[in-house]
Design a protein around this motif. Structure first.
Motif, short mmCIF file in Angstrom:
data_model
loop_
_atom_site.label_atom_id
_atom_site.label_comp_id
_atom_site.label_asym_id
_atom_site.label_seq_id
_atom_site.Cartn_x
_atom_site.Cartn_y
_atom_site.Cartn_z
N ALA A 178 0.88 -1.10 0.00
CA ALA A 178 0.00 0.00 0.00
C ALA A 178 0.92 1.14 0.00
O ALA A 178 1.38 1.70 0.94
CB ALA A 178 -0.97 -0.27 1.06
N ASN A 179 0.67 0.91 -1.03
CA ASN A 179 1.76 1.86 -1.28
C ASN A 179 1.26 3.26 -1.62
O ASN A 179 2.01 4.22 -1.52
CB ASN A 179 2.61 1.37 -2.46
N HIS A 180 0.06 3.37 -2.10
CA HIS A 180 -0.47 4.65 -2.53
C HIS A 180 -1.34 5.23 -1.42
O HIS A 180 -2.30 4.60 -1.01
CB HIS A 180 -1.28 4.46 -3.81
N PRO A 181 -1.04 6.39 -0.90
CA PRO A 181 -1.75 6.91 0.27
C PRO A 181 -3.23 7.10 0.06
O PRO A 181 -4.00 7.03 1.00
CB PRO A 181 -1.05 8.25 0.53
N ALA A 182 -3.65 7.31 -1.18
CA ALA A 182 -5.07 7.55 -1.42
C ALA A 182 -5.89 6.29 -1.30
O ALA A 182 -7.10 6.34 -1.13
CB ALA A 182 -5.27 8.16 -2.81
N VAL A 183 -5.24 5.12 -1.42
CA VAL A 183 -6.00 3.88 -1.41
C VAL A 183 -5.43 2.87 -0.43
O VAL A 183 -5.62 1.67 -0.57
CB VAL A 183 -6.06 3.27 -2.83
N SER A 233 -3.03 -2.39 3.77
CA SER A 233 -3.45 -3.14 2.61
C SER A 233 -3.84 -2.16 1.51
O SER A 233 -4.08 -0.99 1.75
CB SER A 233 -4.66 -4.03 2.95
N LEU A 234 -3.90 -2.68 0.30
CA LEU A 234 -4.28 -1.87 -0.83
C LEU A 234 -5.73 -2.15 -1.20
O LEU A 234 -6.15 -3.31 -1.28
CB LEU A 234 -3.39 -2.18 -2.03
N ILE A 235 -6.47 -1.10 -1.44
CA ILE A 235 -7.84 -1.21 -1.91
C ILE A 235 -7.88 -0.58 -3.30
O ILE A 235 -7.45 0.56 -3.47
CB ILE A 235 -8.82 -0.49 -0.99
N ARG A 236 -8.39 -1.32 -4.25
CA ARG A 236 -8.56 -0.79 -5.59
C ARG A 236 -10.03 -0.96 -5.97
O ARG A 236 -10.60 -2.05 -5.82
CB ARG A 236 -7.69 -1.51 -6.59
N VAL A 237 -10.63 0.09 -6.47
CA VAL A 237 -12.04 0.08 -6.87
C VAL A 237 -12.14 0.65 -8.28
O VAL A 237 -11.59 1.73 -8.55
CB VAL A 237 -12.91 0.91 -5.91
#
Length: 264
Positions: free
Chosen positions: A5-10, A15-19
């Motif tokens: 999780a690398n991207h702070p917005a998600v 963990s990483l959340i992608r929608v």
């Protein structure tokens, strides 16, 4: 909801959340998602800044070349991910154990040009393809674990009711693969609570609901996403609003991001 999780917005709980949605070219979206007058060449640029992932359907029907994947990488922001549907030549066959050449052609077609934006690969099987443990295990044994140094994650979109059995879930787990959990009237909802990531395809969007799914239903999915990404073993989750009333998919995806407190 099946997944319990690398991207702070998600990023949430490490963990990483992608929608996201399926693809980015759909004429009705030009009246309810894309700004008026936006050129077709700018649609991916716009969609990738409203959402956090796209599942590419075109790779299921056609073979793309490395420059295309490199172009997608260049046009999208940091942290964005593409899930790719593997070419149907690999999965639409009577004997899955013979799919080695088709699998290799897809994996070596240039998908590594997506680099850090390569998400899970989705292997979608025909609705008439029943679960044959031996043949299916032979297929899973053919799936590579990496390409050009990039780790590959495999999601299995099985559609025949015979796959709704612990034997299939256990087989997928042994090979490091994850069943796609489909919310659909047509296909079974199969999930593995011990999987390394969750892959959800939401297919019940309604045309008379502005967000496809009612806000209450989206709230239930949001609760499930939080449960999956939290706890002692936080894991990544990918959610795609697919088919159903497809014109509502972007609004549904953006509403889920809003309810999760995330933004693209």
């Amino acid at each position: 909801m099946e997944i319990s999780a690398n991207h702070p917005a998600v990023a949430l709980c490490n963990s990483l959340i992608r929608v996201g949605i399926g693809g980015w070219t759909f004429e009705p979206w030009r009246s309810n998602f894309y700004p008026a007058g936006l050129s077709h060449s700018k649609e991916l640029h716009h969609a990738s800044r409203q959402l956090t992932a796209i599942e590419v359907n075109g790779t299921y029907y056609s073979t793309f070349k490395p420059p295309t994947f490199a172009k997608w990488h260049a046009e999208t922001p940091e942290g964005f991910l593409f899930s790719l549907k593997a070419h149907r030549f690999a999965t639409h066959r009577r004997v899955l154990a013979d799919a080695g050449d088709a699998i290799a052609r897809f994996v070596d077609s240039g998908i590594s040009e997506l680099k850090d934006k390569l998400g899970p690969i989705v292997w979608q099987f025909m609705p008439t393809k029943a679960f044959d443990p031996d043949d299916f295990e032979a297929f899973l044994a053919l799936l590579p674990r990496e390409v050009d140094g990039l780790r590959l994650r495999h999601a299995l979109d099985v559609r025949h009711p015979s796959f709704a059995t612990p034997a299939f879930v256990a087989l997928a787990r042994r090979h490091g693969c994850v069943p796609v959990c489909t919310d659909s009237e047509k296909f079974p909802a199969i999930a593995d609570a011990e999987a390394d990531f969750a892959y959800l395809r939401l297919m019940r969007s309604q045309a008379d609901v502005p967000t496809g799914y009612p806000a209450k239903a989206i709230a239930q999915w949001a609760q499930g996403v939080r449960a999956w990404t939290g706890g002692e073993r936080p894991r990544d989750v990918f959610v795609y609003f697919i088919n159903g009333a497809k014109e509502r998919a972007p609004a549904g995806a953006m509403e889920l991001l809003r309810q999760l407190g995330l933004r693209a």
